[in-house]
Design a protein around this motif. Structure first.
Motif, mmCIF file in Angstrom:
data_model
loop_
_atom_site.group_PDB
_atom_site.id
_atom_site.type_symbol
_atom_site.label_atom_id
_atom_site.label_comp_id
_atom_site.label_asym_id
_atom_site.label_seq_id
_atom_site.Cartn_x
_atom_site.Cartn_y
_atom_site.Cartn_z
ATOM 1 N N THR A 240 53.344 37.463 29.747
ATOM 2 C CA THR A 240 54.361 37.267 30.783
ATOM 3 C C THR A 240 54.332 35.853 31.342
ATOM 4 O O THR A 240 55.302 35.399 31.950
ATOM 5 N N GLY A 241 53.187 35.174 31.158
ATOM 6 C CA GLY A 241 53.035 33.829 31.709
ATOM 7 C C GLY A 241 52.644 33.806 33.173
ATOM 8 O O GLY A 241 52.410 32.737 33.741
ATOM 9 N N GLY A 242 52.552 34.982 33.788
ATOM 10 C CA GLY A 242 52.241 35.028 35.213
ATOM 11 C C GLY A 242 50.844 35.490 35.542
ATOM 12 O O GLY A 242 50.467 35.563 36.715
ATOM 13 N N LEU A 243 50.048 35.811 34.519
ATOM 14 C CA LEU A 243 48.685 36.271 34.764
ATOM 15 C C LEU A 243 47.763 35.083 34.952
ATOM 16 O O LEU A 243 47.743 34.169 34.133
ATOM 17 N N HIS A 244 46.974 35.098 36.020
ATOM 18 C CA HIS A 244 46.104 33.968 36.337
ATOM 19 C C HIS A 244 44.624 34.243 36.072
ATOM 20 O O HIS A 244 43.892 33.345 35.659
ATOM 21 N N ALA A 245 44.179 35.455 36.334
ATOM 22 C CA ALA A 245 42.755 35.774 36.182
ATOM 23 C C ALA A 245 42.602 37.284 36.037
ATOM 24 O O ALA A 245 43.546 38.044 36.260
ATOM 25 N N ALA A 246 41.398 37.699 35.655
ATOM 26 C CA ALA A 246 41.089 39.123 35.527
ATOM 27 C C ALA A 246 39.630 39.346 35.846
ATOM 28 O O ALA A 246 38.786 38.471 35.607
ATOM 29 N N ALA A 247 39.333 40.506 36.378
ATOM 30 C CA ALA A 247 37.951 40.862 36.726
ATOM 31 C C ALA A 247 37.637 42.244 36.191
ATOM 32 O O ALA A 247 38.364 43.213 36.475
ATOM 33 N N HIS A 248 36.569 42.354 35.409
ATOM 34 C CA HIS A 248 36.092 43.626 34.889
ATOM 35 C C HIS A 248 35.210 44.255 35.964
ATOM 36 O O HIS A 248 34.195 43.680 36.365
ATOM 37 N N ILE A 249 35.588 45.423 36.445
ATOM 38 C CA ILE A 249 34.872 46.051 37.559
ATOM 39 C C ILE A 249 33.771 46.941 36.999
ATOM 40 O O ILE A 249 33.999 48.092 36.608
ATOM 41 N N THR A 250 32.571 46.410 36.976
ATOM 42 C CA THR A 250 31.409 47.113 36.433
ATOM 43 C C THR A 250 30.411 47.376 37.561
ATOM 44 O O THR A 250 30.808 47.599 38.699
ATOM 45 N N GLY A 251 29.112 47.364 37.263
ATOM 46 C CA GLY A 251 28.105 47.572 38.294
ATOM 47 C C GLY A 251 28.258 46.552 39.413
ATOM 48 O O GLY A 251 28.391 45.363 39.162
ATOM 49 N N GLY A 252 28.247 47.012 40.652
ATOM 50 C CA GLY A 252 28.519 46.141 41.794
ATOM 51 C C GLY A 252 29.898 46.396 42.360
ATOM 52 O O GLY A 252 30.213 45.973 43.476
ATOM 53 N N GLY A 253 30.736 47.091 41.567
ATOM 54 C CA GLY A 253 32.048 47.497 42.055
ATOM 55 C C GLY A 253 32.980 46.346 42.368
ATOM 56 O O GLY A 253 32.772 45.196 41.971
ATOM 57 N N LEU A 254 34.048 46.651 43.094
ATOM 58 C CA LEU A 254 35.021 45.637 43.498
ATOM 59 C C LEU A 254 34.370 44.581 44.383
ATOM 60 O O LEU A 254 34.721 43.397 44.314
ATOM 61 N N ILE A 255 33.422 45.003 45.194
ATOM 62 C CA ILE A 255 32.786 44.089 46.146
ATOM 63 C C ILE A 255 32.111 42.921 45.441
ATOM 64 O O ILE A 255 32.219 41.767 45.872
ATOM 65 N N GLU A 256 31.440 43.196 44.329
ATOM 66 C CA GLU A 256 30.692 42.147 43.638
ATOM 67 C C GLU A 256 31.501 41.445 42.553
ATOM 68 O O GLU A 256 31.371 40.227 42.361
ATOM 69 N N ASN A 257 32.345 42.185 41.843
ATOM 70 C CA ASN A 257 32.987 41.626 40.653
ATOM 71 C C ASN A 257 34.283 40.872 40.905
ATOM 72 O O ASN A 257 34.552 39.875 40.236
ATOM 73 N N LEU A 258 35.095 41.344 41.819
ATOM 74 C CA LEU A 258 36.375 40.672 42.058
ATOM 75 C C LEU A 258 36.219 39.227 42.541
ATOM 76 O O LEU A 258 36.944 38.328 42.076
ATOM 77 N N PRO A 259 35.280 38.923 43.452
ATOM 78 C CA PRO A 259 35.112 37.525 43.878
ATOM 79 C C PRO A 259 34.761 36.570 42.739
ATOM 80 O O PRO A 259 34.969 35.361 42.865
ATOM 81 N N ARG A 260 34.256 37.078 41.624
ATOM 82 C CA ARG A 260 33.863 36.215 40.504
ATOM 83 C C ARG A 260 35.058 35.519 39.858
ATOM 84 O O ARG A 260 34.889 34.519 39.156
ATOM 85 N N CYS A 261 36.271 36.042 40.062
ATOM 86 C CA CYS A 261 37.443 35.404 39.460
ATOM 87 C C CYS A 261 38.309 34.691 40.498
ATOM 88 O O CYS A 261 39.457 34.322 40.208
ATOM 89 N N LEU A 262 37.758 34.498 41.707
ATOM 90 C CA LEU A 262 38.502 33.823 42.769
ATOM 91 C C LEU A 262 37.852 32.483 43.095
ATOM 92 O O LEU A 262 36.627 32.349 43.062
ATOM 93 N N PRO A 263 38.661 31.467 43.427
ATOM 94 C CA PRO A 263 38.093 30.160 43.759
ATOM 95 C C PRO A 263 37.541 30.128 45.176
ATOM 96 O O PRO A 263 37.851 30.998 46.001
ATOM 97 N N ALA A 264 36.740 29.129 45.456
ATOM 98 C CA ALA A 264 36.204 28.947 46.802
ATOM 99 C C ALA A 264 37.354 28.798 47.792
ATOM 100 O O ALA A 264 38.357 28.137 47.511
ATOM 101 N N GLY A 265 37.208 29.434 48.942
ATOM 102 C CA GLY A 265 38.226 29.340 49.987
ATOM 103 C C GLY A 265 39.225 30.472 49.987
ATOM 104 O O GLY A 265 39.998 30.620 50.938
ATOM 105 N N LEU A 266 39.217 31.303 48.925
ATOM 106 C CA LEU A 266 40.123 32.446 48.851
ATOM 107 C C LEU A 266 39.324 33.731 48.688
ATOM 108 O O LEU A 266 38.226 33.723 48.143
ATOM 109 N N GLU A 267 39.906 34.842 49.144
ATOM 110 C CA GLU A 267 39.255 36.130 49.017
ATOM 111 C C GLU A 267 40.289 37.218 48.758
ATOM 112 O O GLU A 267 41.497 36.990 48.895
ATOM 113 N N ALA A 268 39.807 38.378 48.402
ATOM 114 C CA ALA A 268 40.684 39.505 48.092
ATOM 115 C C ALA A 268 40.898 40.363 49.331
ATOM 116 O O ALA A 268 39.947 40.725 50.022
ATOM 117 N N GLU A 269 42.156 40.666 49.600
ATOM 118 C CA GLU A 269 42.511 41.622 50.647
ATOM 119 C C GLU A 269 42.946 42.895 49.926
ATOM 120 O O GLU A 269 44.000 42.936 49.294
#
Length: 340
Positions: A240-269
């Motif tokens: 689609t050309g609109g996908l920027h990143a992806a996070a595989h949600i494994t051990g540690g859940g959303l709390i640990e894995n999602l921040p791994r694909c986000l840059p400094a200064g941004l977070e997931a709501e």
């Protein structure tokens, strides 16, 4: 050439003829996975010719993982196919987060006693996972470990390699404030948190055939549900050309894995009410009196992969993922990091 056997080695607990028999039984499963570029299986090293994909800067992306203590469930039930799928999934789901198309896979089986039929059953599952991921099973190793492992014990790990053009690579550098978070639903526990799960259900003493009220499935069947493979949905969403990143949600859940694909200064709501949590997680939490915070930081809770994309491409990404077999749901957005 003489037939290969060793009476002395057999007396020490290693049956090399069983190993050869196992390889023969594996062949039909391995052949299902062969794709253009794959060399013949049986040499000392697996060979794969890189495709001429017209890439300016082709990058190889690799990943390795195992199935973990979920294997104990397979051992107790005597069912060994699904853990092979798990092994592939845990590896290819990692490398596709970079936008890499999996090319090939190798497995490693350490086993107490080499029973060719059991090994072939494990490899059948690995092959099934490779077919789903679109990659070739080009080699592997089965090692018999008498004295180190009990005869019925085994462990399974794998290694995957994929290919992506550097210009197309997904990652945190592409993510912007306001990007949407699209969750791809999981098939269940996947292959994480099983040390806790086994303790909660006391699986060594439990009747694994009993129906689990929260899922209306037998406990053993629920615990062996294989990990979802997200390769096709992610690669389709990339188109689609609109996908920027992806996070595989494994051990540690959303709390640990999602921040791994986000840059400094941004977070997931995240809107945790956006999807229905599968019953197996409710069962674990209730029976084990596990806090919500611990559940979120241990399990995928129903979301096995998160796609981060441009808001204007949200519908296209969701449609592409759904048509590729995933079950997408918007679960939140990327926001400016809140100061504490």
């Amino acid at each position: 050439m003489q037939d290969s056997f060793s009476d002395a080695y057999a007396a020490a607990g290693v049956d090399i003829t069983a190993g050869y028999r196992g390889v023969e039984l594996m062949k039909k499963h391995i052949e299902r996975t062969l794709i253009p570029g794959a060399g013949k299986v049986g040499d000392f090293g697996g060979v794969f010719a890189l495709p001429d994909a017209g890439m300016r800067e082709p990058c190889l992306v690799s990943g390795t993982d195992g199935v973990g203590t979920k294997i104990r469930i397979a051992q107790l039930l005597g069912r060994h196919v699904t853990v092979g799928i798990d092994c592939v999934a845990m590896c290819v789901n990692d490398i596709v987060c970079a936008g890499a198309r999996p090319l090939f896979f190798l497995d490693y089986i350490a086993i107490g006693k080499n029973v060719p039929e059991k090994v072939a059953e494990i490899v059948a599952g690995v092959a099934e996972g490779c077919v789903e991921a679109g990659c070739a099973l080009i080699g592997g190793e089965t090692a018999e470990h008498p004295g180190l492992m009990e005869p019925d014990d085994y462990d399974l790990a794998g290694f995957a390699v994929g290919l992506v053009d550097k210009a197309d690579m997904l990652g945190s550098s592409r993510v912007r404030e306001g990007d949407v978070l699209i969750g791809l639903r999981s098939s269940g526990l996947h292959s994480n948190g099983y040390s806790l799960v086994r303790k909660v259900f006391d699986v060594e003493n439990a009747d694994l055939s009993l129906m689990l009220e929260e899922t209306q499935r037998p406990l053993g069947e629920e615990l062996l549900q294989p990990t979802e493979i997200y390769v096709r949905p992610v690669l389709s969403a990339m188109k689609t050309g609109g996908l920027h990143a992806a996070a595989h949600i494994t051990g540690g859940g959303l709390i640990e894995n999602l921040p791994r694909c986000l840059p400094a200064g941004l977070e997931a709501e995240i809107d945790y009410e956006a999807w229905e949590v599968p019953g197996i997680f409710c069962a674990v939490a209730a029976r084990g009196q596990v806090s919500r915070r611990d559940m979120l930081n241990t399990f995928n809770m129903g979301i096995g992969m998160v796609l981060v994309g441009a808001p204007q491409a949200e519908q296209e990404i969701m449609k592409a993922a759904q048509e590729a077999g995933a079950r997408p749901v918007r679960i939140g957005r990327v926001v400016r990091e809140q100061s504490v």
